[in-house]
Design a protein around this motif. Structure first.
Motif, short mmCIF file in Angstrom:
data_model
loop_
_atom_site.label_atom_id
_atom_site.label_comp_id
_atom_site.label_asym_id
_atom_site.label_seq_id
_atom_site.Cartn_x
_atom_site.Cartn_y
_atom_site.Cartn_z
N ASP A 294 1.40 12.06 7.49
CA ASP A 294 2.34 11.19 7.58
C ASP A 294 2.57 9.78 6.95
O ASP A 294 2.70 9.76 6.97
CB ASP A 294 2.05 11.19 8.89
CG ASP A 294 1.74 10.76 9.89
OD1 ASP A 294 0.38 9.98 9.22
OD2 ASP A 294 2.09 9.86 10.94
N SER B 128 -3.57 15.45 10.67
CA SER B 128 -2.29 15.69 11.31
C SER B 128 -2.65 16.58 12.93
O SER B 128 -2.80 16.39 13.72
CB SER B 128 -1.95 17.20 10.49
OG SER B 128 -2.70 18.53 11.06
N MET C 244 -3.78 13.50 15.26
CA MET C 244 -2.76 13.31 15.54
C MET C 244 -1.84 13.86 16.45
O MET C 244 -1.84 13.23 17.62
CB MET C 244 -2.36 12.33 14.86
CG MET C 244 -2.18 11.88 13.63
SD MET C 244 -1.35 10.44 12.54
CE MET C 244 -1.98 8.93 12.12
N GLY C 245 -2.21 14.88 16.59
CA GLY C 245 -1.60 16.15 17.09
C GLY C 245 -2.08 15.77 19.06
O GLY C 245 -1.29 15.59 19.68
N GLU D 9 -3.42 13.14 19.65
CA GLU D 9 -2.76 12.41 20.36
C GLU D 9 -1.50 11.52 21.20
O GLU D 9 -1.48 10.68 22.12
CB GLU D 9 -3.72 10.76 19.43
CG GLU D 9 -5.74 11.02 18.95
CD GLU D 9 -5.33 9.56 17.97
OE1 GLU D 9 -5.27 9.77 17.89
OE2 GLU D 9 -6.97 9.43 17.86
N ARG D 10 -1.00 13.03 20.40
CA ARG D 10 0.12 12.67 20.96
C ARG D 10 0.99 12.54 22.80
O ARG D 10 0.43 13.57 22.53
CB ARG D 10 1.51 13.29 19.88
CG ARG D 10 2.43 12.82 19.29
CD ARG D 10 3.58 12.96 17.92
NE ARG D 10 2.47 12.58 16.95
CZ ARG D 10 2.62 14.22 15.85
NH1 ARG D 10 2.45 15.61 16.24
NH2 ARG D 10 1.95 13.92 14.79
#
Ligand code: G1P
Length: 244
Positions: free
Chosen positions: A30, A236, A239-240, A242-243
């Motif tokens: 991103d 991705s 980060m997914g 960690e979200r």
């Protein structure tokens, strides 16, 4: 500790993606690739950073990154590399910015899953010299490869055809200011560049190179289109996770 991000080069292994832009501006999930190593430095508490770049897209880095404050830095400087002189030459261009301090270099196409804070802290405690980071890989021929004896790196060979180990030297390097004098003594390699591996071997000869094996996923995502694709997918996923 000051930080140096290297974002030059032709990106020839990623053509035609890099025919009209700099490799480090390509997306990795991103955000532009260079955001990832910059985030690694910011996450380790590095506040003063210089980006060394070159070529036609150099101005784009300023437009993208500005003064660096939105990325968590106190100041972001820029240096321009006139030719494809290699990683060690690019490091040399940060001399005036770094001064007499210890500093950490990260290649703008290296993405790490885990923070480098423990290694930076270890280097802060180290009297001087240099520190490199290692990662076991399945394709050591593509990297600088470390030969380790009794827990110490005794030599590094750049992209060996017959690797002595599977320990790649990743693109995160920590140096004291003597690096700049050593860079001046280096001779261009077969490909006409000043090699970071030669700089690291100079520290080995002085008995002043330490190393850590990193944990977590790492990629030199500029090495091939497949690495770039894999990096997009892995980032991705990370980060997914960690979200919230
Ligand atoms: C450079 C270094 C190599 C190192 C690699 C890590 O290679 O020369 O020693 O293992 O970065 O990303 P390059 O990718 O510039 O060919």
């Amino acid at each position: 500790m000051k930080g140096v991000v290297l974002a030059g080069g032709l990106g020839s292994r990623l053509r035609p993606l890099t025919s009209i832009t700099n490799k480090h501006l390509l997306p990795v999930y991103d955000r532009p690739m260079i955001y990832h190593p910059l985030g690694t430095l910011a996450g380790a508490g590095v506040k003063d950073v210089i980006v060394v770049t070159g070529g036609n897209s150099a101005g784009d880095f300023m437009r993208l990154l500005g003064d660096g404050r939105s990325l968590g830095f106190r100041c972001l400087n820029y240096a321009f590399q006139e030719r494809e002189g290699g990683i060690a030459e690019a490091i040399g261009l940060s001399r005036a910015f770094v001064g007499d301090e210890k500093f950490v270099v990260i290649l703008g196409d290296n993405i790490l899953e885990n923070p480098i804070t423990p290694y930076i802290e270890a280097f802060s405690r180290q009297e001087g010299g240099a520190r490199v980071l290692l990662k076991r890989v399945s394709n050591p021929r593509d990297y600088g490869v470390a030969q380790v004896e009794n827990g110490r790196v005794v030599s590094i060979v750049e992209k060996p055809s017959d690797p002595v180990s599977d320990l790649a030297v990743i693109g995160v390097y920590m140096y004291d200011a003597r690096a700049f004098e050593l860079i001046e003594t280096l001779k261009p390699s077969g490909r006409g560049e000043l090699e970071v591996t030669d700089l690291n071997n100079a520290y080995i000869r002085m008995g002043q190179l330490e190393a850590d094996e990193i944990t977590g996923w790492w990629s030199d995502c500029g090495a091939s289109i497949d690495n770039l694709l894999e990096a997009n997918v892995r980032v991705s996923e990370i980060m997914g996770r960690e979200r919230p």
